[in-house]
Design an enzyme around this catalytic site. Sequence first.
Site, short mmCIF file in Angstrom:
data_model
loop_
_atom_site.label_atom_id
_atom_site.label_comp_id
_atom_site.label_asym_id
_atom_site.label_seq_id
_atom_site.Cartn_x
_atom_site.Cartn_y
_atom_site.Cartn_z
NE ARG A 214 -0.59 0.74 4.92
CZ ARG A 214 -1.07 -0.44 6.08
NH1 ARG A 214 -1.61 -0.79 5.67
NH2 ARG A 214 0.63 0.21 7.31
CB ALA A 286 8.86 -2.22 5.37
CE LYS A 292 1.92 7.00 23.94
NZ LYS A 292 0.93 7.05 23.86
CE1 TYR A 350 8.71 6.81 10.02
CE2 TYR A 350 9.37 9.34 10.30
CZ TYR A 350 8.62 8.00 9.08
OH TYR A 350 8.57 8.40 7.90
P1 NAD Z 1 2.67 2.78 5.21
O1 NAD Z 1 1.93 2.37 6.37
O2 NAD Z 1 1.07 2.88 4.42
O3 NAD Z 1 3.62 1.55 4.63
C1 NAD Z 1 4.44 1.13 5.07
C2 NAD Z 1 4.63 -0.75 4.65
O4 NAD Z 1 5.87 -1.08 5.42
C3 NAD Z 1 2.81 -1.41 5.11
O5 NAD Z 1 2.54 -2.15 3.53
C4 NAD Z 1 3.42 -1.99 6.03
O6 NAD Z 1 3.04 -3.11 5.99
C5 NAD Z 1 4.88 -2.77 5.82
N1 NAD Z 1 5.84 -3.24 6.47
C6 NAD Z 1 5.79 -2.39 7.95
N2 NAD Z 1 6.49 -3.49 8.62
C7 NAD Z 1 7.04 -4.23 7.90
C8 NAD Z 1 7.96 -5.85 8.44
N3 NAD Z 1 8.76 -5.79 9.48
N4 NAD Z 1 8.12 -6.87 7.20
C9 NAD Z 1 7.67 -6.31 6.21
N5 NAD Z 1 6.39 -4.86 5.70
C10 NAD Z 1 5.93 -4.32 6.57
O7 NAD Z 1 3.63 3.47 5.09
P2 NAD Z 1 4.30 5.14 3.88
O8 NAD Z 1 3.30 5.90 3.77
O9 NAD Z 1 3.27 4.49 2.26
O10 NAD Z 1 5.16 4.86 3.86
C11 NAD Z 1 6.17 4.08 3.10
C12 NAD Z 1 7.72 4.78 3.03
O11 NAD Z 1 7.67 5.98 3.98
C13 NAD Z 1 8.39 4.33 5.22
O12 NAD Z 1 9.09 3.68 5.53
C14 NAD Z 1 7.80 5.76 5.48
O13 NAD Z 1 8.19 5.65 7.10
C15 NAD Z 1 8.05 6.84 4.96
N6 NAD Z 1 7.52 7.85 4.81
C16 NAD Z 1 7.02 8.03 4.42
C17 NAD Z 1 6.33 9.25 4.98
C18 NAD Z 1 4.25 9.87 4.17
O14 NAD Z 1 4.12 11.67 4.87
N7 NAD Z 1 4.06 9.57 4.87
C19 NAD Z 1 6.41 11.53 5.02
C20 NAD Z 1 7.89 11.12 4.98
C21 NAD Z 1 9.09 9.30 5.32
#
Ligand code: NAD
Length: 444
Positions: A214, A286, A292, A350
């Site tokens: 996703r 991932a 917190k 984080y």
């Molecule tokens: P999301 O939570 O929608 O997707 C993260 C995915 O990682 C999920 O499908 C989850 O099941 C998978 N995952 C978690 N733990 C796992 C594990 N142990 N093994 C395998 N898969 C695992 O998050 P997102 O918003 O799509 O974020 C994707 C990446 O981008 C992340 O690294 C997040 O920190 C980073 N990020 C996102 C944003 C944002 O604004 N959405 C901003 C900065 C960084």
Amino acid sequence: MTDRYQQFARSGLGRQLVRRLGLPDPTPLRRHVPGAPALDGPALVGGKGRLTDTVHTVLKAIGAKEVVRDADTADRYAALVFDATDIDDPARLRELYDFFHPLMRKVGTCGRLVVLGTPPSGSGRDAVAQRALEGFTRSVGKELRKGATVQLVHVAPGYEAAAESTLRFVLSAKSAFVDAQVIRIGTHGGEPVTPGDWERPLAGKVALVTGASRGIGASIAEVLARDGAHVVALDIPAQGAELSDVANKVSGAALQLDITAGSAPAQLAQYLRERHGGVDIVVHNAGITRDKSLANMSDAAWDAVLAVNLSSQLAVNDALLAEDLLRRDGRIVGVSSIAGIAGNKGQTNYGTSKAGVIGMVDAFAPVLAERGATINAVAPGFIETRMTAAVPLFIREAGRRMSSLSQGGLPVDVAETIAWYASPASAAVNGNVVRVCGQSLLGA
Ligand code: NAD
């Protein structure tokens, strides 16, 4: 994800209020559509540095109309490129002013400004002048309107031709949410391979994308597949159904695995060895949050975030490198965050993990260069996903508006940046951390 404010600001009443009250005015960003022209107007090139030939070649290759200064005048420019690689004294910085000043009111909607420089090094006046380009670029980014962006690309001497993939990226709609970044080419070597087809540069490559069921990960899978890669989409078993939907959509494979499991690196290595004899592109996407304040944070919340976002990625890299499974010309891409650059309240775990991803890039870039491979990271800002939709309204609005583009990015913006790193033509792009944040004020 709907940005209701953006919709309102585009309505009749909204437009008036935005103008009168000086509210943020987020222009809908132009994004890449296969087959559409890279630029929607003319380009003008200035400066007399080493990159001029490469710039003309790229503009011609992407079908851009280039105009000659003083001979043709255009009302609006889709791209302004200034080659400052030869600026060797601060006194010559005036050349930047002379080029851009008369053109600033003529930058088109979602226009592209690019400043080309030489990586500053040594103790001479040339290094001082080249470092100064950064302040110019970041300030221009804050002045541009209507979805226009600016980047500074530092190209090491001898890597002029290697700048092609980067110029194509920063000039195109693929870099819609990348703004005011400093990109370094040639700092850690690398011989680019020109793709036979720039529309499918990843043909024949195998790409592993973690967290692909996703959000941003699903978009990365789609964009890498669009560019020709066979995608192995990995996620935890609980995400199995969504994961197979993504894998089917991209005609790839689904791999259910918790990357933090002790046996995961070995299982993954075995899978890639047996099915594909190795891997070309590894995207460590991932990631989890367990927010917190440090005073209230449980040890489980700390450990889980560090394990998914950092330690497991190092373990996977080690397993792939130990067995020589990352092929020559391989690519590792980390997903950091602006929280890893600026820090964020309630995110000590984080922020630590995401700064660690930057550390991983710094530490591995020279090692991978020796193998003809690269490692880079993206640092997303506010991206419209389920993760950010769950953020409380006020903080969400602040996150969206507090950037030069006054809006959140889309998962595809992160994915396009990763696809640029992944290209065989980006072999000299190694050790970079590029923010995909619309020049967010956080950590700027
Ligand atoms: P999301 O939570 O929608 O997707 C993260 C995915 O990682 C999920 O499908 C989850 O099941 C998978 N995952 C978690 N733990 C796992 C594990 N142990 N093994 C395998 N898969 C695992 O998050 P997102 O918003 O799509 O974020 C994707 C990446 O981008 C992340 O690294 C997040 O920190 C980073 N990020 C996102 C944003 C944002 O604004 N959405 C901003 C900065 C960084």
